[in-house]
Design an enzyme around this catalytic site. Structure first.
Site, PDB file in Angstrom:
ATOM      1  N   ASP A 151       0.862  -1.182   0.000  1.00 60.00           N
ATOM      2  CA  ASP A 151       0.000   0.000   0.000  1.00 60.00           C
ATOM      3  C   ASP A 151       0.900   1.234   0.000  1.00 60.00           C
ATOM      4  OD1 ASP A 151      -1.822  -2.067   0.482  1.00 60.00           O
ATOM      5  OD2 ASP A 151      -3.027  -0.863   1.865  1.00 60.00           O
ATOM      6  N   LYS A 214      -7.113   3.151  -3.518  1.00 58.65           N
ATOM      7  CA  LYS A 214      -7.578   3.154  -2.129  1.00 58.65           C
ATOM      8  C   LYS A 214      -7.818   4.589  -1.693  1.00 58.65           C
ATOM      9  CE  LYS A 214      -5.600   1.856   2.412  1.00 58.65           C
ATOM     10  NZ  LYS A 214      -4.476   1.145   3.080  1.00 58.65           N
ATOM     11  N   LYS A 250     -10.487  -0.069  -2.655  1.00 55.42           N
ATOM     12  CA  LYS A 250     -10.441  -0.237  -1.205  1.00 55.42           C
ATOM     13  C   LYS A 250     -10.767   1.082  -0.510  1.00 55.42           C
ATOM     14  CE  LYS A 250      -7.309  -1.448   2.619  1.00 55.42           C
ATOM     15  NZ  LYS A 250      -5.970  -1.930   2.995  1.00 55.42           N
TER      16      LYS A 250
END
Length: 314
Positions: A151, A214, A250
């Site tokens: 991430d 995300k 996400k």
């Protein structure tokens, strides 16, 4: 770049959030949501013991025998089907655990033999304000230690300054450093100021090689919201129309209740369709959500909320 109709996107998000989900469909939605969670701990006080405990919860969010035992008695009128269903089903494991790089070996050992992914933040999380060479090295080391997913945080300062090529090149180089591991690019939407910027950043990340986009680090004042998630889902849809390449989504931060989780799943289904309704393509970055999902499962079976004392803390 197509602009975003602010009023239109907020009205559609509000409309989708009003959809009512009942009985067996609700139970199935809750089980699906559990399977989509990235159980996360990203605190300075993280310890080996905390990560090991979180990994055990990731494998068995709730001892199924415990929940099933609660369903053995007579079900309340109208809840017979849910109670029977829960007796016959196992509570799924979550999709992944997300930890700082130094905790990857501990998580890897605790999750050995499972299908649960190990995600790790890198690239100077959460600010992203470290030199590119260090971001690349950090990414390579996290992957070498066993991270299945990285991430990374978008360089918001460069993006908001209009240095799009620089931001894109950085994502491409981090993606290259990931090797076979998946890359999630965190836009930190609460700092991007406008829906148009969120859409532009979504396309920039996808074009640069992101496997997932995300919303947030969970460290900003504003995290995931339904309207901003809808903007990103529509960007994923439009990108798929243009390229045929599926990108995952996400939302992270601020999603705490089963009701919210089901609203997000409705939004995914209505915007992207059933193909995205799996943990391969959609995740929740919301650890505190897990216990509320488990509490709702127990309520659907028994008609009563269980005390939080029955559930482990993340």
């Amino acid at each position: 770049m197509q602009t975003v109709d602010q009023i239109g996107i907020e009205e559609r998000a509000a409309s989708l959030a009003k959809r009512s989900i009942k009985k067996q469909t609700k139970v199935e939605g809750i089980l699906l949501a559990i399977s989509m969670i990235d159980l996360t701990t990203l605190e300075g006080k993280d310890s080996a013991g905390k990560v090991q405990a979180m990994c055990q919860k990731a494998i068995r969010p709730l001892d199924s025998a415990n929940l099933q035992s609660q369903c053995q008695g007579p079900a309340l009128p109208g809840r017979e089907a849910n109670s029977k269903s829960l007796r016959s089903q196992m509570i799924p494991s979550v999709a992944a655990v997300c930890v700082y790089p130094s905790m990857i070996p501990i998580a890897k050992k605790a999750l050995k033999g499972t299908q649960i992914k190990i995600a790790s933040v890198a690239t100077g999380f959460p600010s992203g304000l470290t030199p590119l060479s260090i971001k690349i090295e950090e990414t390579k080391k996290a992957v070498a230690m066993g991270a299945d997913e990285i991430d990374m945080v978008l360089s918001r300062g460069n993006f908001l300054s209009g240095e799009y090529e620089k931001v894109s090149d950085e994502i491409s180089l981090v993606k290259e450093a990931c090797g076979d591991s998946h890359l999630k690019v965190i836009l930190e939407t609460g700092e991007l100021e406008t829906y148009d910027n969120v859409r532009k950043a979504s396309f920039l990340a996808m074009n640069a090689g992101a496997n997932f986009i995300k919303t947030s680090t969970g460290k900003a004042a504003v995290n995931a919201t339904l309207p901003v998630t809808l903007v990103m889902l529509e960007a994923i849809r439009d990108y798929w129309y243009q390229t045929g390449r599926m990108i995952g989504m996400k939302p992270a931060g601020g999603i705490r209740t089963s009701k919210q989780a089901l609203q997000y799943l409705v939004m995914v289904k209505e915007t992207l369709g059933d193909a995205w309704l799996s943990n391969e393509w959609f995740r929740f970055g919301a650890s505190t959500l897990t216990n509320d999902l488990l509490m709702q499962l127990a309520k659907e079976a028994t008609g009563n909320y269980q005390s939080l004392d029955y559930f482990t803390n993340d």
